[in-house]
Write an enzyme that holds these catalytic residues in place. Structure first.
Site, PDB file in Angstrom:
ATOM      1  N   GLU A 105      44.973  34.932  41.202  1.00  0.00           N
ATOM      2  CA  GLU A 105      44.241  36.095  40.677  1.00  0.00           C
ATOM      3  C   GLU A 105      44.606  37.320  41.514  1.00  0.00           C
ATOM      4  O   GLU A 105      44.876  37.211  42.707  1.00  0.00           O
ATOM      5  CB  GLU A 105      42.737  35.750  40.744  1.00  0.00           C
ATOM      6  CG  GLU A 105      41.756  36.706  40.144  1.00  0.00           C
ATOM      7  CD  GLU A 105      42.001  37.187  38.739  1.00  0.00           C
ATOM      8  OE1 GLU A 105      43.040  37.811  38.514  1.00  0.00           O
ATOM      9  OE2 GLU A 105      41.115  36.998  37.882  1.00  0.00           O
ATOM     10  N   ASP A 106      44.656  38.464  40.881  1.00  0.00           N
ATOM     11  CA  ASP A 106      44.976  39.685  41.622  1.00  0.00           C
ATOM     12  C   ASP A 106      43.798  40.138  42.472  1.00  0.00           C
ATOM     13  O   ASP A 106      43.958  40.511  43.629  1.00  0.00           O
ATOM     14  CB  ASP A 106      45.427  40.809  40.663  1.00  0.00           C
ATOM     15  CG  ASP A 106      44.492  40.984  39.477  1.00  0.00           C
ATOM     16  OD1 ASP A 106      43.605  40.122  39.271  1.00  0.00           O
ATOM     17  OD2 ASP A 106      44.643  41.970  38.736  1.00  0.00           O
ATOM     18  N   ASP A 109      36.271  40.722  42.138  1.00  0.00           N
ATOM     19  CA  ASP A 109      35.342  41.838  42.333  1.00  0.00           C
ATOM     20  C   ASP A 109      33.910  41.278  42.284  1.00  0.00           C
ATOM     21  O   ASP A 109      33.401  40.793  43.279  1.00  0.00           O
ATOM     22  CB  ASP A 109      35.631  42.864  41.235  1.00  0.00           C
ATOM     23  CG  ASP A 109      34.858  44.162  41.389  1.00  0.00           C
ATOM     24  OD1 ASP A 109      34.554  44.547  42.523  1.00  0.00           O
ATOM     25  OD2 ASP A 109      34.573  44.801  40.372  1.00  0.00           O
ATOM     26  N   GLY A 111      33.210  38.632  40.630  1.00  0.00           N
ATOM     27  CA  GLY A 111      33.421  37.189  40.576  1.00  0.00           C
ATOM     28  C   GLY A 111      33.150  36.581  39.214  1.00  0.00           C
ATOM     29  O   GLY A 111      33.381  35.392  38.999  1.00  0.00           O
ATOM     30  N   LYS A 137      36.768  41.608  47.166  1.00  0.00           N
ATOM     31  CA  LYS A 137      35.783  42.617  47.570  1.00  0.00           C
ATOM     32  C   LYS A 137      34.477  41.907  47.910  1.00  0.00           C
ATOM     33  O   LYS A 137      33.632  41.705  47.020  1.00  0.00           O
ATOM     34  CB  LYS A 137      35.538  43.605  46.421  1.00  0.00           C
ATOM     35  CG  LYS A 137      36.737  44.470  46.056  1.00  0.00           C
ATOM     36  CD  LYS A 137      36.379  45.372  44.880  1.00  0.00           C
ATOM     37  CE  LYS A 137      37.511  46.266  44.465  1.00  0.00           C
ATOM     38  NZ  LYS A 137      37.234  46.972  43.199  1.00  0.00           N
ATOM     39  N   ASP A 165      45.775  48.010  37.189  1.00  0.00           N
ATOM     40  CA  ASP A 165      45.873  49.212  36.346  1.00  0.00           C
ATOM     41  C   ASP A 165      44.620  50.066  36.379  1.00  0.00           C
ATOM     42  O   ASP A 165      43.545  49.633  36.798  1.00  0.00           O
ATOM     43  CB  ASP A 165      46.129  48.800  34.897  1.00  0.00           C
ATOM     44  CG  ASP A 165      44.871  48.223  34.246  1.00  0.00           C
ATOM     45  OD1 ASP A 165      44.236  47.345  34.862  1.00  0.00           O
ATOM     46  OD2 ASP A 165      44.518  48.668  33.144  1.00  0.00           O
TER      47      ASP A 165
HETATM   48  P1  5GP Z   1      35.253  40.504  38.271  1.00  0.00           P
HETATM   49  O1  5GP Z   1      35.039  39.624  37.084  1.00  0.00           O
HETATM   50  O2  5GP Z   1      35.532  39.734  39.550  1.00  0.00           O
HETATM   51  O3  5GP Z   1      34.155  41.516  38.453  1.00  0.00           O
HETATM   52  O4  5GP Z   1      36.491  41.417  37.981  1.00  0.00           O
HETATM   53  C1  5GP Z   1      37.723  40.904  37.880  1.00  0.00           C
HETATM   54  C2  5GP Z   1      38.633  41.826  37.130  1.00  0.00           C
HETATM   55  O5  5GP Z   1      38.218  43.210  37.146  1.00  0.00           O
HETATM   56  C3  5GP Z   1      39.966  41.786  37.824  1.00  0.00           C
HETATM   57  O6  5GP Z   1      40.745  40.721  37.352  1.00  0.00           O
HETATM   58  C4  5GP Z   1      40.521  43.152  37.473  1.00  0.00           C
HETATM   59  O7  5GP Z   1      41.147  43.085  36.219  1.00  0.00           O
HETATM   60  C5  5GP Z   1      39.310  44.044  37.374  1.00  0.00           C
HETATM   61  N1  5GP Z   1      39.111  44.780  38.632  1.00  0.00           N
HETATM   62  C6  5GP Z   1      38.151  44.583  39.555  1.00  0.00           C
HETATM   63  N2  5GP Z   1      38.263  45.438  40.590  1.00  0.00           N
HETATM   64  C7  5GP Z   1      39.343  46.207  40.314  1.00  0.00           C
HETATM   65  C8  5GP Z   1      39.992  47.293  41.017  1.00  0.00           C
HETATM   66  O8  5GP Z   1      39.622  47.725  42.126  1.00  0.00           O
HETATM   67  N3  5GP Z   1      41.092  47.824  40.410  1.00  0.00           N
HETATM   68  C9  5GP Z   1      41.555  47.400  39.210  1.00  0.00           C
HETATM   69  N4  5GP Z   1      42.642  47.990  38.725  1.00  0.00           N
HETATM   70  N5  5GP Z   1      40.970  46.385  38.524  1.00  0.00           N
HETATM   71  C10 5GP Z   1      39.876  45.800  39.077  1.00  0.00           C
END
Ligand code: 5GP
Length: 181
Positions: A105-106, A109, A111, A137, A165
């Site tokens: 995974e990139d 955030d 989760g 994060k 992006d």
């Molecule tokens: P989560 O489900 O963990 O909140 O978010 C995951 C997805 O949100 C990541 O795979 C990504 O696509 C997007 N995302 C979360 N934080 C960032 C950020 O700082 N920059 C970008 N470009 N995408 C983010």
């Protein structure tokens, strides 16, 4: 915005944050840790598109043992399961039952994405299911689950570049930028 190193993507400004050299070091460390743990397991890496495509490409070139890689896209939908945490996985052709599976995974955030993905993949009965994320994060996380391999912990600010992006743009930068607020 005075600094010539800042970039503008659509309506927002971003400042240089993590260099390509530093990212390379971090990806090398991740590959070494996973090599130590799984060199004899012929793992299947599952990279989550779109954001992880550059990370996955650089990472895989640093893996010196037999492995496979598959790329998936995820799509949330209202599931019939009681938890509602169901994801449609687009592109996963492999049978992962009994296999060692490592998600690439990139960024993690809140989760939520990974939590749903784990839930969906777990039902396919892999022997081992782990997560490797380039960025994490810790102050943004809202869902608890183990993250086995973390490249870099970063503050809860929006980042761009190296596959990540802003509204579809900015994935092409070889380094990471941080939103200027
Ligand atoms: P989560 O489900 O963990 O909140 O978010 C995951 C997805 O949100 C990541 O795979 C990504 O696509 C997007 N995302 C979360 N934080 C960032 C950020 O700082 N920059 C970008 N470009 N995408 C983010």
């Amino acid at each position: 915005m005075n600094s010539s190193t800042h970039i503008k993507v659509l309506d927002k400004y971003f400042q240089p944050y993590i260099s390509a050299e530093k990212i390379d070091q971090v990806v090398t460390q991740l590959a070494k840790a996973i090599t130590q743990d799984h060199a004899n397991d012929r793992p299947l890496f599952i990279a989550v598109l779109n954001g992880a495509f550059i990370f996955a490409s650089d990472f895989l070139k640093k893996i010196p043992f037999d492995c496979e890689i598959s790329f998936i896209k995820t799509k949330s939908y209202e599931g019939t399961s009681s938890t509602g945490e169901v994801l449609e996985l687009i592109g996963l052709d492999e049978d992962i039952k009994g296999r060692t599976v490592i998600i690439l995974e990139d960024i993690v955030d809140t989760g939520l994405t990974i939590k749903k993905l784990l839930h969906t993949l777990q039902q396919k009965e892999p022997k081992v299911l782990k997560i490797a994320t380039l960025l994490f994060k810790p102050d943004a996380i809202q869902h608890q689950f183990p993250i086995h391999y973390i490249g870099l912990e970063i503050p809860p600010k929006f980042v761009l570049g190296y596959g990540l992006d802003y509204n579809g743009l900015g994935r092409n930068y070889p380094e990471l930028y941080q939103l200027v607020q």
